[in-house]
Design a protein around this motif. Structure first.
Motif, mmCIF file in Angstrom:
data_model
loop_
_atom_site.group_PDB
_atom_site.id
_atom_site.type_symbol
_atom_site.label_atom_id
_atom_site.label_comp_id
_atom_site.label_asym_id
_atom_site.label_seq_id
_atom_site.Cartn_x
_atom_site.Cartn_y
_atom_site.Cartn_z
ATOM 1 N N PHE A 131 -7.616 -58.161 16.971
ATOM 2 C CA PHE A 131 -6.610 -57.762 17.984
ATOM 3 C C PHE A 131 -6.564 -56.291 18.304
ATOM 4 O O PHE A 131 -6.760 -55.681 19.375
ATOM 5 N N ASP A 132 -6.689 -55.279 17.321
ATOM 6 C CA ASP A 132 -6.762 -53.802 17.431
ATOM 7 C C ASP A 132 -8.203 -53.659 18.164
ATOM 8 O O ASP A 132 -7.934 -52.722 19.135
ATOM 9 N N LYS B 99 -7.621 -54.604 21.876
ATOM 10 C CA LYS B 99 -6.978 -53.621 22.368
ATOM 11 C C LYS B 99 -7.652 -52.516 23.070
ATOM 12 O O LYS B 99 -7.474 -52.005 24.126
ATOM 13 N N THR B 100 -8.476 -51.744 21.933
ATOM 14 C CA THR B 100 -9.239 -50.565 22.321
ATOM 15 C C THR B 100 -10.201 -50.737 23.335
ATOM 16 O O THR B 100 -10.722 -50.042 24.308
ATOM 17 N N ARG C 200 -8.836 -52.189 26.977
ATOM 18 C CA ARG C 200 -8.253 -51.171 27.554
ATOM 19 C C ARG C 200 -9.326 -50.081 28.156
ATOM 20 O O ARG C 200 -9.307 -49.601 29.571
ATOM 21 N N GLU D 236 4.248 -53.628 24.502
ATOM 22 C CA GLU D 236 3.561 -52.118 24.648
ATOM 23 C C GLU D 236 2.746 -52.510 26.014
ATOM 24 O O GLU D 236 1.928 -53.151 26.404
ATOM 25 N N LEU E 134 -0.401 -50.899 27.298
ATOM 26 C CA LEU E 134 -1.753 -50.371 27.164
ATOM 27 C C LEU E 134 -2.382 -49.605 28.162
ATOM 28 O O LEU E 134 -3.214 -48.539 27.973
ATOM 29 N N ALA F 268 0.544 -55.429 26.034
ATOM 30 C CA ALA F 268 0.377 -56.517 25.188
ATOM 31 C C ALA F 268 2.072 -56.866 24.931
ATOM 32 O O ALA F 268 2.924 -56.524 24.972
ATOM 33 N N LEU G 242 -2.355 -59.052 26.873
ATOM 34 C CA LEU G 242 -2.903 -59.389 25.755
ATOM 35 C C LEU G 242 -2.174 -59.714 24.811
ATOM 36 O O LEU G 242 -0.943 -59.191 24.452
ATOM 37 N N ARG H 67 -1.723 -62.250 20.597
ATOM 38 C CA ARG H 67 -2.253 -62.505 19.578
ATOM 39 C C ARG H 67 -1.994 -63.622 18.853
ATOM 40 O O ARG H 67 -0.948 -64.282 19.225
#
Length: 480
Positions: free
Chosen positions: A293-294, A297-298, A301, A344, A346, A368, A388, A390
């Motif tokens: 997931f992290d 996310k990066t 984005r 969140e 992003l 997210a 996004l 999870r």
């Protein structure tokens, strides 16, 4: 540029016209004839008369010749048509070229099938023959949207004409010039009987409403929102028309940790921003395994932020404007609501600072959120907006992905072949891509489950939307 109604073999101009506006700068691309109920009735009458003559409905060799001749003429004008598509719709020129090529491929595909709409005969008992004939349904009304006006016209008019229907096309007001230019090449094909194809343009809804409720129209094919599709179903009920409806979607991409996250993110970003996010199969929800997931996310984005936004005629641009200012403003309002309630933000998209005052640009947004029941996870936001989410297990991913009223398309991203097929079978969608998204072919049927529509277009099964099955029983007896 100028377009007129096409009725009973003639291009005719009404007393009023409306302007087609370039969404990239607000300039006038051209003008189109304004129509309504009277023009719709004239076009329906012409199509009805043409269907009752045997020179089209019972002549598959002519139908094939016309469709293949049309494709050749479109091929010769492909670049001009792509440019006109970008001027009216705003999409990047590379996408316009791809759409025109796809539409030509579609017409050639159905030209090839025009001479193969088979029937079959059964001897059900001695001397009793049952002949099953697949016959053209009659007059088909094709209500075409603005987001992909060339290929979405081709996938409806292709099977309709190939099987012997006659048609009335009602284009979207925003892309009427493209539809008219596309059909003008058909009008020039030798041998096309008058009245087989007709077109009526309008900015309102009177002509479309008449196409839906007229007793002389046998089929309505519509691509658009679920809300409008429901209204068409109600209006068509009195005359019991056949309906071919491709409606809304909220496509999920289910991503497992055994993929290349950076590469997958880049491809999903492209799938999310095709036609500036104005495609019913565009990637809108990205479900990612918690362990990736992290990283997703990066990467997602960054991929969305890198989308170059501007005038679609610039070959360096990857995303053009939305179709018009009202659409842009509506999407922006929905996105701002999502920013206020999501877990969140992003990537906070918005109107570019250097955007022309009359343009309708909007840059991509990414949020997210863990609750799939949120409005922005459920409602189709028709623009460049991605959520996004999870998941921990396959079962949770399936439950989240299927938690929707829609069922048009989805994708699964994994290197595990068994898992890919297992997930594809569990997802309740008309199309599931594996390690890809938005791959559409003339040969492969598409359509939706649940509130994403009725019927299938593309592929051989599209004939079912435009034909009726007739049983002829004959007692011929036996000898001896």
């Amino acid at each position: 540029m100028d377009s007129r109604h096409w009725i009973d073999g003639a291009w005719v101009t009404g007393t009023e016209r409306f302007a087609s506006i370039n969404p990239a700068d607000g300039s006038v691309v051209g003008h189109a004839a304004e129509g309504g109920r009277a023009e719709a009735d004239a076009a329906i009458g012409a199509a009805h008369a043409a269907f009752n003559r045997p020179d089209w409905a019972q002549n598959p060799r002519l139908r094939q010749s016309v469709l293949l001749g049309w494709a050749d003429r479109l091929d010769a004008e492909a670049e001009d048509l792509a440019r006109l598509l970008t001027l009216e719709n705003g999409k990047a020129i590379a996408q316009s070229r791809g759409e025109i090529a796809g539409a030509i491929s579609e017409i050639r595909y159905y030209g090839g099938l025009a001479r193969h709409v088979p029937s079959h005969v059964l001897e059900v008992e001695p001397g009793v023959l049952s002949t099953m004939l697949r016959e053209p349904a009659g007059v088909a009304a094709l209500i075409i949207p603005w987001n992909a006006p060339a290929v979405l016209l081709a996938r409806a008019i292709g099977p309709a004409l190939a099987c012997g229907c006659t048609v009335v096309v009602k284009p979207a007001a925003q892309t009427t010039l493209l539809t008219a230019a596309f059909l003008r090449t058909l009008s020039e094909v030798p041998g096309l009987p008058r009245g087989v194809c007709n077109m009526v343009s309008e900015t309102g809804h009177a002509a479309a409403a008449r196409l839906v409720d007229s007793p002389l129209v046998d089929v309505v094919s519509f691509t658009g929102s679920t809300a409008t599709g429901k209204r068409i179903m109600v209006a068509a009920a009195d005359t019991m028309k056949k309906l071919s409806l491709e409606l809304g979607g909220k496509s999920c991409c289910v991503v497992f940790p055994d993929t290349d996250t950076a590469e997958t993110a880049a491809r999903i970003a492209t799938a999310a921003t095709i036609i500036s996010g104005q495609q019913c199969t565009a990637a809108r929800r990205v479900l990612v395994h918690a362990s990736a997931f992290d990283a997703m996310k990066t990467h997602l984005r960054a991929a969305l932020a890198a989308m170059t936004v501007g005038n679609g005629l610039d070959p360096a641009i990857r995303m053009g404007p939305l179709i018009d200012r009202p659409a842009r403003d509506q999407v922006q309002t929905q996105v701002e609501r999502a920013f206020d309630t999501c877990d969140e933000v992003l990537l906070r998209g918005g109107v570019p600072k250097d955007s022309p005052a009359a343009a309708s640009f909007l840059t991509p947004s990414l949020v997210a959120h863990d609750d799939p029941s949120a409005f922005f996870c459920q409602d189709e936001i028709f623009g460049p907006f991605v959520v996004l989410e999870r998941f921990e297990t396959e079962a949770e991913a399936v439950a989240k992905a299927n938690n929707t009223a829609f069922g048009l398309s989805a994708s699964v991203w994994t290197r595990d072949g068994a898992r890919a097929l297992r997930m594809a079978r569990a997802l309740r969608n008309g199309t599931v891509w594996i390690n890809d998204h938005n791959r559409l072919f003339a040969e492969a049927e598409t359509g939706g489950y649940r509130q994403s529509g009725l019927g299938r277009l593309h592929g051989y099964d599209a004939f079912a939307d435009f034909t009726e099955l007739k049983h002829i029983c004959q007692m011929v007896g036996t000898i001896g």
